[in-house]
Design a protein around this motif. Sequence first.
Motif, short mmCIF file in Angstrom:
data_model
loop_
_atom_site.label_atom_id
_atom_site.label_comp_id
_atom_site.label_asym_id
_atom_site.label_seq_id
_atom_site.Cartn_x
_atom_site.Cartn_y
_atom_site.Cartn_z
N LYS A 1 0.82 -1.20 0.00
CA LYS A 1 0.00 0.00 0.00
C LYS A 1 0.86 1.26 0.00
O LYS A 1 0.60 2.21 -0.75
CB LYS A 1 -0.93 0.00 1.22
N GLU A 2 1.87 1.27 0.86
CA GLU A 2 2.74 2.45 0.93
C GLU A 2 3.48 2.64 -0.38
O GLU A 2 3.67 3.78 -0.84
CB GLU A 2 3.72 2.32 2.09
N CYS A 3 3.90 1.56 -1.00
CA CYS A 3 4.61 1.62 -2.28
C CYS A 3 3.73 2.26 -3.35
O CYS A 3 4.18 3.13 -4.11
CB CYS A 3 5.02 0.21 -2.70
N LEU A 4 2.47 1.84 -3.42
CA LEU A 4 1.54 2.38 -4.42
C LEU A 4 1.22 3.84 -4.13
O LEU A 4 1.12 4.67 -5.04
CB LEU A 4 0.26 1.55 -4.43
N MET A 5 1.07 4.18 -2.84
CA MET A 5 0.77 5.57 -2.47
C MET A 5 1.90 6.51 -2.87
O MET A 5 1.67 7.61 -3.38
CB MET A 5 0.50 5.67 -0.97
N ILE A 6 3.13 6.08 -2.63
CA ILE A 6 4.30 6.91 -2.98
C ILE A 6 4.28 7.22 -4.47
O ILE A 6 4.53 8.36 -4.89
CB ILE A 6 5.60 6.19 -2.58
N GLN A 7 3.98 6.20 -5.27
CA GLN A 7 3.99 6.39 -6.72
C GLN A 7 2.81 7.23 -7.21
O GLN A 7 2.97 8.09 -8.07
CB GLN A 7 3.99 5.03 -7.41
N CYS A 8 1.63 6.99 -6.64
CA CYS A 8 0.45 7.74 -7.06
C CYS A 8 0.57 9.23 -6.73
O CYS A 8 0.08 10.08 -7.46
CB CYS A 8 -0.80 7.16 -6.41
N LYS A 9 1.24 9.55 -5.63
CA LYS A 9 1.42 10.95 -5.24
C LYS A 9 2.30 11.71 -6.23
O LYS A 9 2.26 12.95 -6.26
CB LYS A 9 2.04 11.03 -3.83
N ARG A 10 3.07 10.97 -7.02
CA ARG A 10 3.96 11.61 -7.98
C ARG A 10 3.44 11.54 -9.41
O ARG A 10 4.11 11.93 -10.35
CB ARG A 10 5.36 10.97 -7.88
N MET A 11 2.24 11.01 -9.57
CA MET A 11 1.62 10.95 -10.89
C MET A 11 0.91 12.27 -11.21
O MET A 11 0.30 12.88 -10.35
CB MET A 11 0.59 9.82 -10.96
N GLN A 12 1.00 12.68 -12.46
CA GLN A 12 0.27 13.85 -12.92
C GLN A 12 -1.06 13.38 -13.50
O GLN A 12 -1.21 13.19 -14.69
CB GLN A 12 1.10 14.61 -13.97
N ILE A 13 -2.03 13.13 -12.63
CA ILE A 13 -3.32 12.59 -13.05
C ILE A 13 -4.45 13.36 -12.37
O ILE A 13 -4.27 13.98 -11.33
CB ILE A 13 -3.45 11.09 -12.68
N LYS A 14 -5.62 13.30 -12.99
CA LYS A 14 -6.79 13.94 -12.36
C LYS A 14 -7.30 13.03 -11.24
O LYS A 14 -7.04 11.82 -11.23
CB LYS A 14 -7.87 14.19 -13.39
N ASP A 15 -8.03 13.61 -10.32
CA ASP A 15 -8.58 12.88 -9.17
C ASP A 15 -7.49 12.12 -8.41
O ASP A 15 -7.69 10.99 -7.96
CB ASP A 15 -9.66 11.89 -9.64
N GLN A 16 -6.34 12.75 -8.25
CA GLN A 16 -5.22 12.08 -7.60
C GLN A 16 -5.56 11.66 -6.17
O GLN A 16 -5.24 10.54 -5.76
CB GLN A 16 -3.98 12.99 -7.59
N ASP A 17 -6.23 12.53 -5.43
CA ASP A 17 -6.59 12.20 -4.05
C ASP A 17 -7.51 10.99 -3.99
O ASP A 17 -7.38 10.14 -3.10
CB ASP A 17 -7.26 13.41 -3.38
N LEU A 18 -8.42 10.91 -4.95
CA LEU A 18 -9.35 9.78 -4.98
C LEU A 18 -8.62 8.48 -5.32
O LEU A 18 -8.91 7.42 -4.75
CB LEU A 18 -10.46 10.04 -5.99
N VAL A 19 -7.67 8.57 -6.24
CA VAL A 19 -6.87 7.39 -6.60
C VAL A 19 -6.13 6.87 -5.37
O VAL A 19 -6.10 5.66 -5.11
CB VAL A 19 -5.88 7.73 -7.73
N ILE A 20 -5.56 7.80 -4.60
CA ILE A 20 -4.82 7.41 -3.40
C ILE A 20 -5.76 6.79 -2.36
O ILE A 20 -5.40 5.82 -1.69
CB ILE A 20 -4.08 8.63 -2.81
#
Length: 411
Positions: A144-163
């Motif tokens: 989970k932490e691994c995926l969160m670290i990567q998602c926080k650095r993605m330039q995507i819409k709805d980033q908070d929702l993805v996390i």
Amino acid sequence: MKTKLIQTLKPTHKISMKQVQSLAVLAMNQTDVETLVNEIVQEHPLLEIHSDYYPVSHDIDFNQIAATDDISLVDELLEQINTSKFKNINCAKAIIYHLDSNGYLLTSFQEIKRATHFTIKELKESLLFIQTLQPYGVGARDLKECLMIQCKRMQIKDQDLVIQCIDYLQDLSKGYFAKVAKALETDENTIKYCLSKIKLCNPKPGANFNHISNYIYPEITIIETDDDYIIQTKNISQFLSINQELNETADVEVKKYIKEQTRVLKELLNSLAKRESTLQEICTVLFHIQKDSILHDLPLKPCTYKQVAELVNRHPSTVFRCIQNKAMQYQEKVILLSSLFTNQSTDGLSSDAIKDQIKKIVQNENKNRPFSDEQLVQLLKERDIHISRRCIAKYRDQCRIPNSTLRKTIS
């Protein structure tokens, strides 16, 4: 109101270069040690190298080389921190040496603290810094932490929702999109979009690297005698000594400098000697466990880091660091020490062998209709491997392979 003077004893620990150096030297292979020694000999006139010292690299037999990938994860991360402005680089290095081959930190802060005497606060700060390095996701303590670290650095819409969706991985893996959508107050299509972005993350950020150098020259040799086998390691420290003649000076400042440098060099020699003795003990135990495989090419016996650590009275992380980067030679055969370790066996097979079978099946499956754990059980039965669905799920998690729903390609 009376005031009291109370005496308390509070232990404080400061990291020394000796501790960091000991960890680093332990993980070095023969070539890395020789490079370090040669650099120090050139920089420090106090350190003398004996005339009968001949590094392996001076006389290379290219038939006695274990080839590996181009760059190691450790080297990549060390290069980044050495060019950064982070203040506590030594603490960051200590954490990097504890990362596993996938880039995860599975060793607790308490264990690292005992090994290095850094404070928990320093370790937490250093880990947060390491988690900003590339490849993104490295330094995570779980998936989970691994995926969160990567998602926080993605330039995507709805980033908070993805996390937020990462907290619902178990439900997503079972296809409960409506349930997750209701919990996050959105619609199913949005949840499917978030899942598609999570799938872009690399669950094993360190897997594209290797924890060993380009080429490994065997520094452990198995010598056959009339009635036994001898494990021989290359003892580099015996070829080094400190020049005592330079102490004969009347200059106070020079004497002070020489004293300090002598202390530093003694720590280096002690680290090298400790590395060699630890390697000798581990290889002796490892040879006796895997003797049939090494000498006669028979299947490996179950052998874990914990098992070897108990036999040599060391911590498993010490065994792990020590055997990385190193190879053993028997006659014309060169064997990576890390390849001699397996997990506990099931039905005559090691769990590593079973994991390899699972990986092969998953790699070749139809991505539109990936196999469920129950289907994997049946497919393994066809290969005479009998394990439970729960065991499949456990091995799949250890291999960082998502559930069938997460592996499914969304059209």
